[in-house]
Enzyme design. Structure first.
Site, PDB file in Angstrom:
ATOM      1  N   ASP A 124       6.389 -10.057   8.033  1.00 36.44           N
ATOM      2  CA  ASP A 124       6.771  -9.201   9.181  1.00 36.44           C
ATOM      3  C   ASP A 124       7.740  -8.556   9.782  1.00 36.44           C
ATOM      4  O   ASP A 124       8.660  -9.441   9.914  1.00 36.44           O
ATOM      5  CB  ASP A 124       5.227 -10.304  10.692  1.00 36.44           C
ATOM      6  N   VAL A 125       8.352  -7.525   9.348  1.00 30.30           N
ATOM      7  CA  VAL A 125       9.241  -6.644   9.883  1.00 30.30           C
ATOM      8  C   VAL A 125       9.696  -6.622  11.138  1.00 30.30           C
ATOM      9  O   VAL A 125      10.924  -6.193  11.361  1.00 30.30           O
ATOM     10  CB  VAL A 125       9.411  -5.385   8.968  1.00 30.30           C
ATOM     11  N   LYS A 141      11.876   7.265  14.232  1.00 31.57           N
ATOM     12  CA  LYS A 141      12.176   8.597  12.718  1.00 31.57           C
ATOM     13  C   LYS A 141      13.510   8.434  12.773  1.00 31.57           C
ATOM     14  O   LYS A 141      14.601   8.866  12.068  1.00 31.57           O
ATOM     15  CB  LYS A 141      10.892   8.469  12.262  1.00 31.57           C
ATOM     16  N   ASN A 144      10.776   0.075   3.928  1.00 33.10           N
ATOM     17  CA  ASN A 144       9.446   1.462   3.742  1.00 33.10           C
ATOM     18  C   ASN A 144       8.230   0.924   4.662  1.00 33.10           C
ATOM     19  O   ASN A 144       8.132   1.352   5.062  1.00 33.10           O
ATOM     20  CB  ASN A 144       8.564   1.045   2.012  1.00 33.10           C
ATOM     21  N   ARG A 171       2.901  -8.485   4.815  1.00 33.58           N
ATOM     22  CA  ARG A 171       2.950  -9.201   5.626  1.00 33.58           C
ATOM     23  C   ARG A 171       1.094 -10.015   4.663  1.00 33.58           C
ATOM     24  O   ARG A 171       1.056 -11.228   4.727  1.00 33.58           O
ATOM     25  CB  ARG A 171       1.964  -8.674   6.668  1.00 33.58           C
ATOM     26  N   TYR A 185       6.843   7.561  17.096  1.00 33.79           N
ATOM     27  CA  TYR A 185       7.305   7.765  16.095  1.00 33.79           C
ATOM     28  C   TYR A 185       7.863   8.760  15.546  1.00 33.79           C
ATOM     29  O   TYR A 185       9.495   8.226  15.083  1.00 33.79           O
ATOM     30  CB  TYR A 185       5.982   8.009  15.341  1.00 33.79           C
ATOM     31  N   SER A 196       1.091  -1.696   0.109  1.00 33.18           N
ATOM     32  CA  SER A 196       0.244  -0.226   0.567  1.00 33.18           C
ATOM     33  C   SER A 196       0.884   1.227  -0.022  1.00 33.18           C
ATOM     34  O   SER A 196       1.859   1.291   0.193  1.00 33.18           O
ATOM     35  CB  SER A 196      -0.946   0.222   1.357  1.00 33.18           C
ATOM     36  N   ILE A 214       3.026   4.239  -0.319  1.00 33.19           N
ATOM     37  CA  ILE A 214       4.434   5.066  -1.014  1.00 33.19           C
ATOM     38  C   ILE A 214       5.197   3.842  -1.176  1.00 33.19           C
ATOM     39  O   ILE A 214       5.485   3.114  -2.393  1.00 33.19           O
ATOM     40  CB  ILE A 214       4.778   5.386   0.676  1.00 33.19           C
TER      41      ILE A 214
HETATM   42  P1  NAD Z   1       0.702   3.091   4.799  1.00 34.11           P
HETATM   43  O1  NAD Z   1       0.076   2.555   5.419  1.00 34.11           O
HETATM   44  O2  NAD Z   1       0.346   2.737   3.808  1.00 34.11           O
HETATM   45  O3  NAD Z   1       2.229   1.433   4.391  1.00 34.11           O
HETATM   46  C1  NAD Z   1       2.674   0.884   5.239  1.00 34.11           C
HETATM   47  C2  NAD Z   1       2.895  -0.537   5.272  1.00 34.11           C
HETATM   48  O4  NAD Z   1       3.356  -0.952   6.252  1.00 34.11           O
HETATM   49  C3  NAD Z   1       1.641  -0.837   5.285  1.00 34.11           C
HETATM   50  O5  NAD Z   1       1.959  -2.059   3.905  1.00 34.11           O
HETATM   51  C4  NAD Z   1       1.259  -2.010   6.194  1.00 34.11           C
HETATM   52  O6  NAD Z   1       1.064  -2.847   6.170  1.00 34.11           O
HETATM   53  C5  NAD Z   1       3.067  -2.056   6.396  1.00 34.11           C
HETATM   54  N1  NAD Z   1       3.778  -2.837   7.662  1.00 34.11           N
HETATM   55  C6  NAD Z   1       3.599  -2.585   8.982  1.00 34.11           C
HETATM   56  N2  NAD Z   1       3.390  -3.091   9.784  1.00 34.11           N
HETATM   57  C7  NAD Z   1       4.195  -4.185   9.055  1.00 34.11           C
HETATM   58  C8  NAD Z   1       4.963  -4.908   9.756  1.00 34.11           C
HETATM   59  N3  NAD Z   1       4.494  -5.510  11.238  1.00 34.11           N
HETATM   60  N4  NAD Z   1       5.339  -6.083   9.030  1.00 34.11           N
HETATM   61  C9  NAD Z   1       4.965  -6.067   7.149  1.00 34.11           C
HETATM   62  N5  NAD Z   1       4.466  -4.769   7.411  1.00 34.11           N
HETATM   63  C10 NAD Z   1       4.074  -4.231   8.157  1.00 34.11           C
HETATM   64  O7  NAD Z   1       1.272   4.035   4.947  1.00 34.11           O
HETATM   65  P2  NAD Z   1       2.469   4.649   4.025  1.00 34.11           P
HETATM   66  O8  NAD Z   1       2.241   6.478   4.175  1.00 34.11           O
HETATM   67  O9  NAD Z   1       2.913   4.360   2.282  1.00 34.11           O
HETATM   68  O10 NAD Z   1       4.361   4.433   4.761  1.00 34.11           O
HETATM   69  C11 NAD Z   1       5.006   3.837   3.971  1.00 34.11           C
HETATM   70  C12 NAD Z   1       6.056   4.803   5.019  1.00 34.11           C
HETATM   71  O11 NAD Z   1       6.640   6.004   5.310  1.00 34.11           O
HETATM   72  C13 NAD Z   1       6.455   4.458   6.278  1.00 34.11           C
HETATM   73  O12 NAD Z   1       7.916   3.800   7.228  1.00 34.11           O
HETATM   74  C14 NAD Z   1       5.849   5.878   7.471  1.00 34.11           C
HETATM   75  O13 NAD Z   1       6.105   5.863   8.473  1.00 34.11           O
HETATM   76  C15 NAD Z   1       6.528   6.439   6.606  1.00 34.11           C
HETATM   77  N6  NAD Z   1       5.996   7.884   5.663  1.00 34.11           N
HETATM   78  C16 NAD Z   1       5.039   8.418   5.699  1.00 34.11           C
HETATM   79  C17 NAD Z   1       4.274   9.108   5.606  1.00 34.11           C
HETATM   80  C18 NAD Z   1       2.996   9.836   5.337  1.00 34.11           C
HETATM   81  O14 NAD Z   1       2.187  11.301   5.670  1.00 34.11           O
HETATM   82  N7  NAD Z   1       1.565   8.740   4.641  1.00 34.11           N
HETATM   83  C19 NAD Z   1       4.747  10.565   5.781  1.00 34.11           C
HETATM   84  C20 NAD Z   1       6.534  10.300   6.429  1.00 34.11           C
HETATM   85  C21 NAD Z   1       7.246   8.840   6.397  1.00 34.11           C
END
Ligand code: NAD
Length: 262
Positions: A65-66, A161, A92, A41, A157, A19, A21
């Protein structure tokens, strides 16, 4: 994008690829010719992403699962069996939880540190021998602007980060002579399910409308908007490319000009 981004045949592994990014990154890398392991997952979202990529360019590894060392090892064995050693790792996967500091429980703190920081340690350590053996291995960590500055109600968080960025800088130095680069990409609020959840949480807690909740999140971005996942993916593609060989140990904000300390 015009930089040299021919990744033909390179095996890239993207965590959390089902999903947001992660999907955008997988698409960019596959379009540049990489063979991409979509690690996550749940199988169904990964299958859906793979179906949209060029034939033969993607392999899915579900159950990844990371936070689970054994699951990572199993997943990597499957990834290597399909596409060989991993040359490009994109850490990611992550999750955000909000709470006032005083109401943050130890359980919540440990959950956030596990999924956003320890995960990067575990997956990177497991992939390290592969990327070191490559002529120009790449590790790209998706951190956040919350790794460069603080925000209210996300202490765990933000701490996680910031930790990802510290890990990135140290490992970059450790690997500098090997040809491997290690960088962090730091998006501001980006248009993904993670932010949709944050908007829903603000609406629930404050009674604000969706537009008001969104405006609160975009207020810190001088461009007054959410970042698009493709914009984050473009930065990852560049860092993965041969053009970025001298870029290492960096934490690059993708945030519309939001000012970072330092
Ligand atoms: P998202 O929720 O769409 O994607 C996160 C993904 O990580 C999901 O597919 C989720 O299932 C997976 N995930 C969560 N826990 C997990 C685990 N234990 N094992 C394996 N997979 C797991 O959100 P996103 O916004 O696409 O986030 C992607 C990255 O970008 C993350 O690291 C998030 O912290 C970072 N980020 C997001 C934003 C934002 O505003 N969306 C901003 C800065 C950083």
């Amino acid at each position: 994008m015009n930089v040299a981004t021919d990744l033909a045949g390179n095996h890239a592994l993207v965590t959390g690829a089902g999903s947001g990014i992660g999907v955008a990154i997988a698409r960019r890398l596959a379009a540049a010719g990489a063979r991409v392991t979509l690690a996550g997952r749940r199988e169904a979202p990964l299958r859906a992403v793979a179906a949209g990529l060029p034939a033969g360019s993607a392999n899915i590894v579900a159950g990844f699962d990371v936070t689970d060392e054994a699951a990572i090892e199993r997943g990597l064995a499957a990834a290597r069996a399909a596409f060989g050693p991993v040359l490009i790792l994109v850490n990611n996967a992550g999750a955000a939880e909000t709470a006032p500091f005083a109401k943050t429980t130890l359980e919540q703190w440990q959950r956030v540190i596990a999924v956003d920081l320890t995960s990067v340690f575990l997956v990177t350590r497991a992939v390290l021998a592969d990327v070191k053996a490559a002529p120009a291995g790449r590790i790209v960590n998706i951190a956040s602007t919350a790794g460069l500055k603080g925000y209210r109600y996300v202490a765990a968080y933000s701490a996680a980060k910031h930790g990802v960025i510290g890990l990135t800088r140290s490992l970059a130095l450790e690997l500098a002579k090997t040809g491997v680069t290690v960088n962090a990409v730091c998006p501001g609020y980006t248009d993904t399910p993670l932010v949709a959840d944050a908007v829903a949480a603000i609406m629930k807690k404050t009674g604000r409308s969706e537009a008001e909740a969104l405006a609160e999140l975009t207020a810190g971005n001088p461009q007054g908007r959410l970042i698009r996942p493709d914009e984050v993916a473009d930065a990852v593609l560049w860092l993965a490319s041969p053009a970025a060989q001298s870029i290492t140990g960096q934490a690059i904000a993708i945030a519309g000009g939001e000012v970072m300390p330092g």
